[in-house]
Scaffold this motif. Structure first.
Motif, PDB file in Angstrom:
ATOM      1  N   ASN A 137       1.374  -3.322  -7.799  1.00 49.66           N
ATOM      2  CA  ASN A 137       2.690  -2.889  -8.267  1.00 49.66           C
ATOM      3  C   ASN A 137       3.426  -4.039  -8.935  1.00 49.66           C
ATOM      4  OD1 ASN A 137       2.488  -0.228  -7.094  1.00 49.66           O
ATOM      5  ND2 ASN A 137       2.626  -1.255  -5.124  1.00 49.66           N
ATOM      6  N   GLU A 183       3.279  -1.031  -2.173  1.00 55.06           N
ATOM      7  CA  GLU A 183       3.767  -0.059  -1.207  1.00 55.06           C
ATOM      8  C   GLU A 183       3.355  -0.500   0.189  1.00 55.06           C
ATOM      9  OE1 GLU A 183       5.505   3.790  -0.138  1.00 55.06           O
ATOM     10  OE2 GLU A 183       5.634   2.413  -1.819  1.00 55.06           O
ATOM     11  N   GLU A 193       8.060  -1.344  -8.897  1.00 56.80           N
ATOM     12  CA  GLU A 193       6.704  -0.961  -8.564  1.00 56.80           C
ATOM     13  C   GLU A 193       6.305   0.195  -9.460  1.00 56.80           C
ATOM     14  OE1 GLU A 193       6.792   0.142  -4.547  1.00 56.80           O
ATOM     15  OE2 GLU A 193       7.207  -1.872  -3.819  1.00 56.80           O
ATOM     16  N   MET A 218       5.207   4.620  -7.798  1.00 51.13           N
ATOM     17  CA  MET A 218       5.712   4.090  -6.542  1.00 51.13           C
ATOM     18  C   MET A 218       7.107   3.545  -6.722  1.00 51.13           C
ATOM     19  SD  MET A 218       2.517   2.148  -4.783  1.00 51.13           S
ATOM     20  CE  MET A 218       1.115   3.048  -4.167  1.00 51.13           C
TER      21      MET A 218
END
Length: 332
Positions: A141, A196, A166, A170
């Protein structure tokens, strides 16, 4: 809390040690988070609006209300604690981000515990926002931060530091740090890698340039575009995927740009300034749509739903989005 239909107060969440500087509501859990000094109070409003947890800036969790015995305003903080300037939730409501000192602490709200920090900020983190990214590469991310320009001057300006994102669907965090102790000319966004469920410290990885000429006061996200508003009276439009500046309006307002927000489901940006004016912009071509004098004092925050716009100043003003065209009937 207020009933938006009748305009009547529902309940007051009391017992904060000093001024409340940030409030967030999670619709999925019906929890309210309020910030005062070094504390984040977690309220369950489903029944009796009870404070069920208290988070501290150092990462501690207290069951119930740690400020329950507070009867007067408290100025001092415990050793190791810092003023929390702002909080933000990820869109799913599972992670809370709290900006305190020169770090942003992350909290897992399912487990009610601190999980890590965003580090590398040069000054105190003053504002942050969280949003989804529609694109991204399958390489973890990408996050973004705000960092100062390394050019010195005899005048005192504001330090800037991180905001983050991200991608790949996400939630990402976007945060900004400012410090009155700085000797830098401007502030700009930087990039973090934030996964995450990440734990531990996360540092910056990329800079957005050119910078603002003074401290950044507010941020807003629309799809893969970031908007930043500054004390230099300007607004910049950044591409989060390409990590570059798309467009800028140097004199978007006649005073500091203090608040930004996007209308849900519309390609529309709202901006507000220290002079009390509210402006409406087309997100796609960054052209002005309308302007209205919302307050006689600075507008400190903007919030929207599908039908209304709320501006925060010395008193609350509610306006209908369809009427914000600069006409005399734009306020309700």
């Amino acid at each position: 809390m207020w009933n938006l239909v009748t305009g009547q107060e529902i309940v007051t969440l009391r017992g904060h040690p000093n001024n409340v500087v940030s409030v967030k509501y999670c619709s999925s859990s019906s929890l309210v988070f309020s910030v005062s000094t070094s504390y984040v109070k977690v309220w369950d409003i489903r029944d009796s609006a009870k404070c069920v947890r208290t988070f501290t800036s150092s990462g501690q969790v207290v069951s119930g209300d740690a400020c329950a015995g507070t009867t007067t305003r408290t100025i001092s903080m415990a050793q190791g604690e810092y003023q929390i300037n702002q909080i933000a939730l990820n869109p799913s409501g599972s992670v809370l981000y709290a900006a305190a000192g020169n770090t942003v602490r992350t909290w897992d709200l399912n487990r009610m515990q601190a999980t890590g920090k965003l580090t590398g900020h040069i000054g105190s983190v003053m504002c942050l926002t969280v949003g989804y990214s529609a694109g991204g590469k399958d390489q973890g991310n990408k996050a973004v931060t705000v960092s100062p320009v390394d050019r010195k001057t005899e005048a005192t300006f504001t330090h800037g530091a991180p905001f983050a994102r991200e991608p790949h669907g996400m939630p990402g965090i976007f945060c900004l740090a400012c410090s009155a102790r700085g000797l830098t000319v401007g502030t700009f966004p930087q990039v973090f890698d934030v996964a995450e469920g990440a734990q531990g410290n996360v540092g910056p990885a990329h800079n957005f340039e050119p910078p603002h000429y003074d401290g950044i006061e507010c941020l807003a996200i629309h799809d893969d575009v970031l908007f930043s508003g500054s004390r230099d009276n300007g607004i910049k439009k950044w591409d989060l995927e390409q990590q570059e500046l798309i467009q800028q309006i140097p004199n978007a307002h006649k005073d500091w740009v203090c608040a930004l927000a996007c209308l849900p489901g519309r390609p529309t940006l709202l901006s507000a300034c220290r002079g009390g004016s509210l402006k409406v912009w087309n997100v796609d071509n960054f052209t002005p749509i309308g302007e209205i004098k919302g307050h006689d004092s600075p507008i400190n925050a903007i919030c929207t739903n599908s039908k209304q716009i709320f501006t925060a100043s010395r008193y609350i003003q509610v306006s209908g989005p369809g009427r914000l065209r600069g006409d005399a009937g734009g306020r309700a």
